[in-house]
Write a protein that holds these residues in place. Sequence first.
Motif, PDB file in Angstrom:
ATOM      1  N   THR A  67       0.831  -1.212   0.000  1.00  0.00           N
ATOM      2  CA  THR A  67       0.000   0.000   0.000  1.00  0.00           C
ATOM      3  C   THR A  67       0.860   1.255   0.000  1.00  0.00           C
ATOM      4  O   THR A  67       0.650   2.167  -0.809  1.00  0.00           O
ATOM      5  CB  THR A  67      -0.928   0.012   1.233  1.00  0.00           C
ATOM      6  N   ILE A  68       1.825   1.321   0.906  1.00  0.00           N
ATOM      7  CA  ILE A  68       2.690   2.507   1.002  1.00  0.00           C
ATOM      8  C   ILE A  68       3.470   2.704  -0.294  1.00  0.00           C
ATOM      9  O   ILE A  68       3.539   3.808  -0.837  1.00  0.00           O
ATOM     10  CB  ILE A  68       3.649   2.389   2.204  1.00  0.00           C
ATOM     11  N   GLY A  69       4.072   1.619  -0.783  1.00  0.00           N
ATOM     12  CA  GLY A  69       4.851   1.721  -2.015  1.00  0.00           C
ATOM     13  C   GLY A  69       4.029   2.189  -3.197  1.00  0.00           C
ATOM     14  O   GLY A  69       4.472   3.028  -3.990  1.00  0.00           O
ATOM     15  N   THR A  70       2.793   1.692  -3.314  1.00  0.00           N
ATOM     16  CA  THR A  70       1.946   2.052  -4.452  1.00  0.00           C
ATOM     17  C   THR A  70       1.405   3.472  -4.333  1.00  0.00           C
ATOM     18  O   THR A  70       1.282   4.178  -5.331  1.00  0.00           O
ATOM     19  CB  THR A  70       0.789   1.051  -4.585  1.00  0.00           C
ATOM     20  N   VAL A  71       1.076   3.901  -3.128  1.00  0.00           N
ATOM     21  CA  VAL A  71       0.594   5.281  -2.941  1.00  0.00           C
ATOM     22  C   VAL A  71       1.691   6.280  -3.296  1.00  0.00           C
ATOM     23  O   VAL A  71       1.437   7.303  -3.949  1.00  0.00           O
ATOM     24  CB  VAL A  71       0.107   5.488  -1.488  1.00  0.00           C
ATOM     25  N   ILE A  72       2.927   6.003  -2.870  1.00  0.00           N
ATOM     26  CA  ILE A  72       4.051   6.874  -3.246  1.00  0.00           C
ATOM     27  C   ILE A  72       4.179   6.937  -4.770  1.00  0.00           C
ATOM     28  O   ILE A  72       4.392   7.998  -5.354  1.00  0.00           O
ATOM     29  CB  ILE A  72       5.368   6.368  -2.617  1.00  0.00           C
ATOM     30  N   LEU A  73       4.020   5.779  -5.395  1.00  0.00           N
ATOM     31  CA  LEU A  73       4.101   5.712  -6.850  1.00  0.00           C
ATOM     32  C   LEU A  73       3.024   6.564  -7.512  1.00  0.00           C
ATOM     33  O   LEU A  73       3.292   7.314  -8.457  1.00  0.00           O
ATOM     34  CB  LEU A  73       3.970   4.257  -7.302  1.00  0.00           C
ATOM     35  N   VAL A  74       1.793   6.468  -7.019  1.00  0.00           N
ATOM     36  CA  VAL A  74       0.671   7.238  -7.590  1.00  0.00           C
ATOM     37  C   VAL A  74       0.933   8.737  -7.459  1.00  0.00           C
ATOM     38  O   VAL A  74       0.649   9.507  -8.384  1.00  0.00           O
ATOM     39  CB  VAL A  74      -0.647   6.841  -6.897  1.00  0.00           C
ATOM     40  N   ILE A  75       1.462   9.160  -6.315  1.00  0.00           N
ATOM     41  CA  ILE A  75       1.782  10.580  -6.127  1.00  0.00           C
ATOM     42  C   ILE A  75       2.813  11.024  -7.161  1.00  0.00           C
ATOM     43  O   ILE A  75       2.691  12.095  -7.773  1.00  0.00           O
ATOM     44  CB  ILE A  75       2.304  10.835  -4.693  1.00  0.00           C
ATOM     45  N   GLY A  76       3.834  10.194  -7.360  1.00  0.00           N
ATOM     46  CA  GLY A  76       4.852  10.517  -8.359  1.00  0.00           C
ATOM     47  C   GLY A  76       4.282  10.619  -9.764  1.00  0.00           C
ATOM     48  O   GLY A  76       4.631  11.519 -10.525  1.00  0.00           O
ATOM     49  N   ILE A  77       3.386   9.710 -10.106  1.00  0.00           N
ATOM     50  CA  ILE A  77       2.753   9.739 -11.429  1.00  0.00           C
ATOM     51  C   ILE A  77       1.932  11.007 -11.599  1.00  0.00           C
ATOM     52  O   ILE A  77       1.996  11.674 -12.641  1.00  0.00           O
ATOM     53  CB  ILE A  77       1.867   8.488 -11.622  1.00  0.00           C
ATOM     54  N   ALA A  78       1.151  11.351 -10.572  1.00  0.00           N
ATOM     55  CA  ALA A  78       0.299  12.539 -10.642  1.00  0.00           C
ATOM     56  C   ALA A  78       1.117  13.827 -10.768  1.00  0.00           C
ATOM     57  O   ALA A  78       0.664  14.807 -11.363  1.00  0.00           O
ATOM     58  CB  ALA A  78      -0.603  12.613  -9.410  1.00  0.00           C
ATOM     59  N   LEU A  79       2.328  13.823 -10.222  1.00  0.00           N
ATOM     60  CA  LEU A  79       3.202  14.988 -10.352  1.00  0.00           C
ATOM     61  C   LEU A  79       3.834  15.051 -11.751  1.00  0.00           C
ATOM     62  O   LEU A  79       3.876  16.116 -12.379  1.00  0.00           O
ATOM     63  CB  LEU A  79       4.307  14.952  -9.295  1.00  0.00           C
ATOM     64  N   ASN A  80       4.299  13.926 -12.232  1.00  0.00           N
ATOM     65  CA  ASN A  80       5.105  13.920 -13.450  1.00  0.00           C
ATOM     66  C   ASN A  80       4.285  13.807 -14.728  1.00  0.00           C
ATOM     67  O   ASN A  80       4.843  13.851 -15.820  1.00  0.00           O
ATOM     68  CB  ASN A  80       6.122  12.767 -13.397  1.00  0.00           C
ATOM     69  N   ASP A  81       2.971  13.675 -14.611  1.00  0.00           N
ATOM     70  CA  ASP A  81       2.153  13.591 -15.833  1.00  0.00           C
ATOM     71  C   ASP A  81       1.755  14.966 -16.357  1.00  0.00           C
ATOM     72  O   ASP A  81       1.193  15.100 -17.439  1.00  0.00           O
ATOM     73  CB  ASP A  81       0.903  12.746 -15.580  1.00  0.00           C
ATOM     74  N   GLN A  82       2.073  16.013 -15.584  1.00  0.00           N
ATOM     75  CA  GLN A  82       1.514  17.333 -15.886  1.00  0.00           C
ATOM     76  C   GLN A  82       2.122  17.990 -17.124  1.00  0.00           C
ATOM     77  O   GLN A  82       1.417  18.641 -17.902  1.00  0.00           O
ATOM     78  CB  GLN A  82       1.666  18.246 -14.666  1.00  0.00           C
ATOM     79  N   PHE A  83       3.428  17.825 -17.318  1.00  0.00           N
ATOM     80  CA  PHE A  83       4.066  18.418 -18.499  1.00  0.00           C
ATOM     81  C   PHE A  83       3.398  17.932 -19.781  1.00  0.00           C
ATOM     82  O   PHE A  83       3.015  18.729 -20.648  1.00  0.00           O
ATOM     83  CB  PHE A  83       5.556  18.069 -18.526  1.00  0.00           C
ATOM     84  N   SER A  84       3.251  16.639 -19.913  1.00  0.00           N
ATOM     85  CA  SER A  84       2.720  16.077 -21.155  1.00  0.00           C
ATOM     86  C   SER A  84       1.224  16.327 -21.298  1.00  0.00           C
ATOM     87  O   SER A  84       0.727  16.456 -22.419  1.00  0.00           O
ATOM     88  CB  SER A  84       3.017  14.580 -21.220  1.00  0.00           C
ATOM     89  N   TYR A  85       0.509  16.375 -20.179  1.00  0.00           N
ATOM     90  CA  TYR A  85      -0.921  16.680 -20.283  1.00  0.00           C
ATOM     91  C   TYR A  85      -1.124  18.100 -20.798  1.00  0.00           C
ATOM     92  O   TYR A  85      -2.017  18.360 -21.602  1.00  0.00           O
ATOM     93  CB  TYR A  85      -1.613  16.516 -18.930  1.00  0.00           C
ATOM     94  N   LYS A  86      -0.259  19.013 -20.357  1.00  0.00           N
ATOM     95  CA  LYS A  86      -0.379  20.403 -20.796  1.00  0.00           C
ATOM     96  C   LYS A  86       0.080  20.596 -22.237  1.00  0.00           C
ATOM     97  O   LYS A  86      -0.512  21.362 -22.998  1.00  0.00           O
ATOM     98  CB  LYS A  86       0.446  21.316 -19.874  1.00  0.00           C
ATOM     99  N   THR A  87       1.153  19.904 -22.624  1.00  0.00           N
ATOM    100  CA  THR A  87       1.772  20.157 -23.930  1.00  0.00           C
ATOM    101  C   THR A  87       1.429  19.128 -25.002  1.00  0.00           C
ATOM    102  O   THR A  87       1.513  19.432 -26.190  1.00  0.00           O
ATOM    103  CB  THR A  87       3.308  20.188 -23.798  1.00  0.00           C
ATOM    104  N   GLY A  88       1.086  17.915 -24.593  1.00  0.00           N
ATOM    105  CA  GLY A  88       0.828  16.855 -25.562  1.00  0.00           C
ATOM    106  C   GLY A  88       2.083  16.146 -26.036  1.00  0.00           C
ATOM    107  O   GLY A  88       2.024  15.248 -26.880  1.00  0.00           O
TER     108      GLY A  88
END
Length: 455
Positions: A67-88
């Motif tokens: 649980t802890i490992g996966t939640v940390i992973l999800v937070i990282g994904i949510a942070l690092n997906d923003q560049f590509s979502y904004k720019t494509g």
Amino acid sequence: MSEVNTNEKTQQSGASLEPISKDKRIMGWGSNTMLWLGGCISIGTLAQGSAQLEAGLNLFQLFMAVTIGTVILVIGIALNDQFSYKTGAPYAVQLRSAFGTKGNIVPSLIRGVPAIVWYGYQTWLGGAAINNISIALFGFDNIWLWFIVFQIVQILLSIKGFQGAKWVGNIGGVVISIAMIYLLYLCITQYGDVVNENLMQKSGTWGMPFIAAVIAFFGNSTPVMLNAGDYSREMKDGMSSFKRGVSYFLAMVPATVLLGIIGAMASTATGLANPINAFAQMVDNKIVMIVTLGFIIFAQLTTNLASNVIPPAYAFMDAFKMKHRTAVILIGILAVCTCPWILTDDSSAAGLALFTKIYTAFFGPIFAILITDFFILHRRKFSEAALKDLYDPKGKHAGINWAAIIAMCVGVVIGLVNVDISFFTATIPTGLIFYFCMKYMKSAAPFRAGTTLDK
């Protein structure tokens, strides 16, 4: 942004490095959730659950570690997906902002290595599942034949690009969710006494083995945290960071926790680390066994298409200027060359866990550099002109940004000192080193343009 866009057909296939405009994106919230669900469901996660038995964890500690490992992973994904979502733009292009148009090749290819290894690993397990079905139905035993057939099918589907991954993910997410519930039911009802005695009742440990387990489950999917943008750039307009984060959480946390627990239970019940062999031994009814193995086959297919083909394909397209079709075929061949028949042996479970920890030591620094670049240096803003410059081989981001390379190398060394906690020890130092190198290194001057360090 029309100057950097390619034709509509190429964009929709997900087979281009060019930005995808918001009106051409194909993933809704539901499709995105199902894609990530299918992508995170892998036999590798089952094997990680099995590997933790030797570490001495009990069932509750295993649950907490996953649980802890996966939640940390999800937070990282949510942070690092923003560049590509904004720019494509995809991950390979995102790297150019910090590493340069040539320097990005190194971290891009580093991301591709574990994807290819897991691609081969899971293809062999998929072939093994087909072989078990073949034996049960026809008495025909030839794992090599089914391995090759399964790989050819995956390559043909991968050639379709992101459309193929979306189609398989939408179907696979539903099918495999049902399968996981059934497998858990099977473990509890048929082997509840053994699981209770050997997994639930033991004292376990909250020390370094527990921390290592957190890192192992976090690191098992760390690669997708780096290239989260390869998926978010396909998401339709109107999805906030929170809404996307909820999608990632619902797709990944429950499924990964369930898989880790099922893997541990199956190995406890049978004494076998290979989950395919474990489930084949656990199920007496031939029809139920065939259905179970069919679900496992689908799990390999969804994970490979979503997580293990797209990243190295983009890396090869960027580094070697390959066409998408050529890159996909080459990746399929390289996956076979990883010798997955050795990796899936029971004796390799501990080695795979160590491999996961080692590549996490590389990915933590790369992640830190991307986050520092986007959130601190660019303050989450990337203009159309700045994006266009990333595609210009003679622009401000041309060549290699040695500030990023130095920061990455130092971070990797820090991480390798203790691979069990590498992400936590290397990430912050890498971010700081990158920031100050960007601020003071003369060679980084062109890369400071348009950032908070621009004077």
